[in-house]
Design an enzyme around this catalytic site. Structure first.
Site, PDB file in Angstrom:
ATOM      1  CG  HIS A 222      35.177 -63.876 -12.946  1.00 40.30           C
ATOM      2  ND1 HIS A 222      36.332 -63.436 -12.368  1.00 40.30           N
ATOM      3  CD2 HIS A 222      34.643 -64.768 -12.076  1.00 40.30           C
ATOM      4  CE1 HIS A 222      36.512 -64.049 -11.207  1.00 40.30           C
ATOM      5  NE2 HIS A 222      35.501 -64.867 -10.999  1.00 40.30           N
TER       6      HIS A 222
HETATM    7  C1  UD1 Z   1      32.413 -69.467 -10.667  1.00 42.26           C
HETATM    8  C2  UD1 Z   1      32.479 -69.347  -9.158  1.00 42.26           C
HETATM    9  C3  UD1 Z   1      33.353 -68.173  -8.775  1.00 42.26           C
HETATM   10  C4  UD1 Z   1      34.714 -68.246  -9.438  1.00 42.26           C
HETATM   11  C5  UD1 Z   1      34.553 -68.450 -10.928  1.00 42.26           C
HETATM   12  C6  UD1 Z   1      35.895 -68.696 -11.543  1.00 42.26           C
HETATM   13  C7  UD1 Z   1      30.429 -70.055  -8.022  1.00 42.26           C
HETATM   14  C8  UD1 Z   1      29.214 -69.616  -7.329  1.00 42.26           C
HETATM   15  N1  UD1 Z   1      31.156 -69.104  -8.616  1.00 42.26           N
HETATM   16  O1  UD1 Z   1      31.786 -68.298 -11.164  1.00 42.26           O
HETATM   17  O2  UD1 Z   1      33.547 -68.184  -7.379  1.00 42.26           O
HETATM   18  O3  UD1 Z   1      35.400 -67.053  -9.185  1.00 42.26           O
HETATM   19  O4  UD1 Z   1      33.721 -69.590 -11.180  1.00 42.26           O
HETATM   20  O5  UD1 Z   1      35.919 -68.458 -12.895  1.00 42.26           O
HETATM   21  O6  UD1 Z   1      30.722 -71.210  -8.038  1.00 42.26           O
HETATM   22  N2  UD1 Z   1      29.890 -70.166 -18.624  1.00 42.26           N
HETATM   23  C9  UD1 Z   1      30.238 -70.491 -19.905  1.00 42.26           C
HETATM   24  N3  UD1 Z   1      31.170 -71.482 -20.081  1.00 42.26           N
HETATM   25  C10 UD1 Z   1      31.747 -72.152 -19.060  1.00 42.26           C
HETATM   26  C11 UD1 Z   1      31.363 -71.819 -17.762  1.00 42.26           C
HETATM   27  C12 UD1 Z   1      30.452 -70.818 -17.551  1.00 42.26           C
HETATM   28  O7  UD1 Z   1      29.743 -69.912 -20.861  1.00 42.26           O
HETATM   29  O8  UD1 Z   1      32.594 -73.046 -19.309  1.00 42.26           O
HETATM   30  C13 UD1 Z   1      28.922 -69.074 -18.417  1.00 42.26           C
HETATM   31  C14 UD1 Z   1      27.469 -69.579 -18.325  1.00 42.26           C
HETATM   32  O9  UD1 Z   1      26.670 -68.631 -18.949  1.00 42.26           O
HETATM   33  C15 UD1 Z   1      27.226 -69.542 -16.834  1.00 42.26           C
HETATM   34  C16 UD1 Z   1      28.076 -68.375 -16.375  1.00 42.26           C
HETATM   35  O10 UD1 Z   1      29.224 -68.406 -17.197  1.00 42.26           O
HETATM   36  O11 UD1 Z   1      25.872 -69.377 -16.524  1.00 42.26           O
HETATM   37  C17 UD1 Z   1      28.481 -68.453 -14.918  1.00 42.26           C
HETATM   38  O12 UD1 Z   1      29.152 -69.682 -14.656  1.00 42.26           O
HETATM   39  P1  UD1 Z   1      29.208 -70.273 -13.167  1.00 42.26           P
HETATM   40  O13 UD1 Z   1      30.061 -71.459 -13.144  1.00 42.26           O
HETATM   41  O14 UD1 Z   1      27.823 -70.419 -12.637  1.00 42.26           O
HETATM   42  O15 UD1 Z   1      29.845 -69.112 -12.331  1.00 42.26           O
HETATM   43  P2  UD1 Z   1      31.166 -68.282 -12.595  1.00 42.26           P
HETATM   44  O16 UD1 Z   1      30.774 -66.868 -12.821  1.00 42.26           O
HETATM   45  O17 UD1 Z   1      32.017 -68.942 -13.586  1.00 42.26           O
HETATM   46  N1  UDP Z   2      43.125 -67.346 -15.455  1.00 39.88           N
HETATM   47  C1  UDP Z   2      43.528 -67.948 -16.645  1.00 39.88           C
HETATM   48  N2  UDP Z   2      43.068 -67.425 -17.817  1.00 39.88           N
HETATM   49  C2  UDP Z   2      42.239 -66.348 -17.869  1.00 39.88           C
HETATM   50  C3  UDP Z   2      41.846 -65.743 -16.648  1.00 39.88           C
HETATM   51  C4  UDP Z   2      42.302 -66.291 -15.457  1.00 39.88           C
HETATM   52  O1  UDP Z   2      44.285 -68.917 -16.640  1.00 39.88           O
HETATM   53  O2  UDP Z   2      41.864 -65.946 -18.978  1.00 39.88           O
HETATM   54  C5  UDP Z   2      43.615 -67.915 -14.191  1.00 39.88           C
HETATM   55  C6  UDP Z   2      44.307 -66.940 -13.288  1.00 39.88           C
HETATM   56  O3  UDP Z   2      45.668 -66.834 -13.627  1.00 39.88           O
HETATM   57  C7  UDP Z   2      44.068 -67.536 -11.918  1.00 39.88           C
HETATM   58  C8  UDP Z   2      42.712 -68.177 -12.048  1.00 39.88           C
HETATM   59  O4  UDP Z   2      42.476 -68.314 -13.447  1.00 39.88           O
HETATM   60  O5  UDP Z   2      45.010 -68.547 -11.617  1.00 39.88           O
HETATM   61  C9  UDP Z   2      41.694 -67.286 -11.442  1.00 39.88           C
HETATM   62  O6  UDP Z   2      40.423 -67.735 -11.781  1.00 39.88           O
HETATM   63  P1  UDP Z   2      39.161 -66.784 -11.845  1.00 39.88           P
HETATM   64  O7  UDP Z   2      39.566 -65.392 -11.991  1.00 39.88           O
HETATM   65  O8  UDP Z   2      38.263 -67.363 -12.861  1.00 39.88           O
HETATM   66  O9  UDP Z   2      38.462 -67.060 -10.433  1.00 39.88           O
HETATM   67  P2  UDP Z   2      38.719 -66.582  -8.923  1.00 39.88           P
HETATM   68  O10 UDP Z   2      40.146 -66.729  -8.598  1.00 39.88           O
HETATM   69  O11 UDP Z   2      38.209 -65.197  -8.809  1.00 39.88           O
HETATM   70  O12 UDP Z   2      37.838 -67.510  -8.157  1.00 39.88           O
END
Ligand code: UD1
Ligand code: UDP
Length: 385
Positions: A222
């Site tokens: 991701h």
């Molecule tokens: C964010 C965090 C990252 C974390 C991740 C966990 C920041 C800068 N990044 O990244 O550190 O590891 O969350 O998952 O805060 N989107 C959807 N549905 C949702 C949420 C997001 O479709 O419910 C899509 C949108 O297109 C959005 C993109 O995902 O633009 C990125 O979402 P965003 O929250 O900006 O960053 P993450 O990649 O989720």
């Molecule tokens: N996770 C989850 N479902 C998924 C993928 C991840 O419940 O489909 C959980 C995972 O077990 C962990 C957390 O989400 O506890 C990690 O989040 P993510 O990978 O989005 O972000 P990061 O830890 O890199 O910030």
């Protein structure tokens, strides 16, 4: 002493999951001493990125949802700051609790520090030493806006000292006289707590996915470097597909919505090939109990997630990390986590090495005793005695 008012700020999936460890510890040990209020920024909003966790993990439901959603970082963070500031001004909490390193963490840090509410930062001190990573800036600002900093590892604790934090500070703690602690990791609390529940409540889930225990590879992708860089995403997925074929082993990939969207927009042909290939199972994000079960029963875990790296270790699984660096350096030093970036040869070589032999792998306890949330809350309460 009357109960203190603690405001939790969450927004992204891992923070919501982390908040369950705090909610549970409050419910079990501090119900009469801590009133918990939760602000959800709305950074994550799809049901499977947010609501599913509140329903499944008995987390204190958001008292406020700012519904900020997705936007450029500047816009997203600004909208969060405005919303959080209004709520903090109205609620006047005794402290604000922040998790990790997302944009929601940064917004909470700016809003709370400017209003001079003490910040408790959980997962303080982690550094990748790569400031191009959006989370790295969030971490630095959040740590330097905090009053109580809980570092989950020795490496994180040392990073704080290197940045000028002093372990010898004595109370009263303030923004100018912060306290740093070396604790465990609240996600270890969660994994211990939910591991057997996952087996009980999600019986049948492996069958639904048509996979066998201990004989599949779990993959998540991701991070922006892998989803926004099309070449990297393509290299990773085509390499994994060829490994699935070579070993005739299934790959289960619960993919973040941003990864699916990048695949559909930029790599439609590759995406269609993957979806029609019977050894690759791309599925929407799964619930935490489902994820826990997948982690417990996978043979190898391949990921760019911070949380999933650690959970691999909790469940004694080798982990291949699709990044150049990691904040969880103790895992790499332990030899059971390897960094392969998005390099085809490295992915292939490490996968083949691990498939051939895992007999000398060991998984020491790096992340505390499973009661870190309780420790943190005790220390928070001491600030008000
Ligand atoms: C964010 C965090 C990252 C974390 C991740 C966990 C920041 C800068 N990044 O990244 O550190 O590891 O969350 O998952 O805060 N989107 C959807 N549905 C949702 C949420 C997001 O479709 O419910 C899509 C949108 O297109 C959005 C993109 O995902 O633009 C990125 O979402 P965003 O929250 O900006 O960053 P993450 O990649 O989720
Ligand atoms: N996770 C989850 N479902 C998924 C993928 C991840 O419940 O489909 C959980 C995972 O077990 C962990 C957390 O989400 O506890 C990690 O989040 P993510 O990978 O989005 O972000 P990061 O830890 O890199 O910030």
């Amino acid at each position: 002493m009357s109960a203190i008012k603690l405001i939790n700020i969450v927004g992204a999936r891992p923070q919501i999951i982390k908040a369950s460890a705090i909610s549970r510890a409050i419910r079990l040990h501090f119900a009469d001493r801590i009133n918990e209020i939760t602000i959800h920024t709305g950074q994550h909003y799809d049901k499977e990125m947010s609501a599913v966790f509140f329903d499944e993990l008995e987390i204190h439901k958001p008292d406020y949802n700012l519904e900020v959603g997705s936007a450029s970082h500047g816009r997203q963070i600004s909208m969060m700051i405005i919303g959080i500031e209004e709520i903090l001004t109205k609620e006047k909490p005794d402290c604000v609790l922040l998790y990790g390193d997302t944009n929601s963490t940064l917004a909470g840090a700016v809003a709370a520090a400017k209003l001079q509410f003490p910040i408790v930062h959980i997962e303080a001190g982690l550094r990748s030493f790569n400031k191009k990573m959006p989370e790295e800036l969030n971490r630095i600002v959040s740590d330097h806006s905090s009053t109580l900093l809980f570092a989950p590892t020795n490496a994180a604790f040392k990073n704080l000292i290197r940045e000028g934090f002093r372990p010898e500070n004595s109370p009263p703690y303030t923004l100018d006289n912060p306290k740093i602690y070396l604790t465990g990791d609240i996600m270890y609390d969660n994994s211990l707590f939910f591991a057997s529940l996952a087996e009980k409540k999600k019986k049948g889930f492996l069958r639904e996915l048509d996979i066998d225990r201990d004989n599949f590879i779990l993959t998540t992708i991701h991070r922006d470097i892998n989803t926004d860089n099309i070449q990297r995403l393509q290299t990773i997925l085509t390499t994994l597909k060829s490994l699935a074929e070579k070993y005739s082993i299934k790959f289960v990939m619960p993919l973040h919505p941003r990864t699916i969207s990048s695949l559909k927009i930029n790599l439609d042909k590759v995406y269609k090939e993957l979806v029609s290939f019977d050894l690759i199972k791309i599925v929407p994000p799964v619930s935490f109990l489902e994820m826990t079960l997948l982690e417990k029963t996978a043979k190898i875990i391949i990921t760019d997630s911070g949380g999933v790296q650690k959970e691999s270790h909790f469940f004694k699984k080798p982990c291949i990390v699709l990044r150049k660096e990691t904040e969880w350096i103790e895992l790499v030093n332990n030899g059971t986590t390897v960094l392969v970036d998005a390099d085809e040869d490295k992915i292939r070589n490490e996968f083949e090495r691990i498939m051939a032999d895992q007999s000398d792998f060991s998984y020491p306890t790096f992340y505390g005793d499973g009661r870190t949330a309780e420790f943190i809350l005790n220390e928070v309460l001491m600030m008000f005695e």
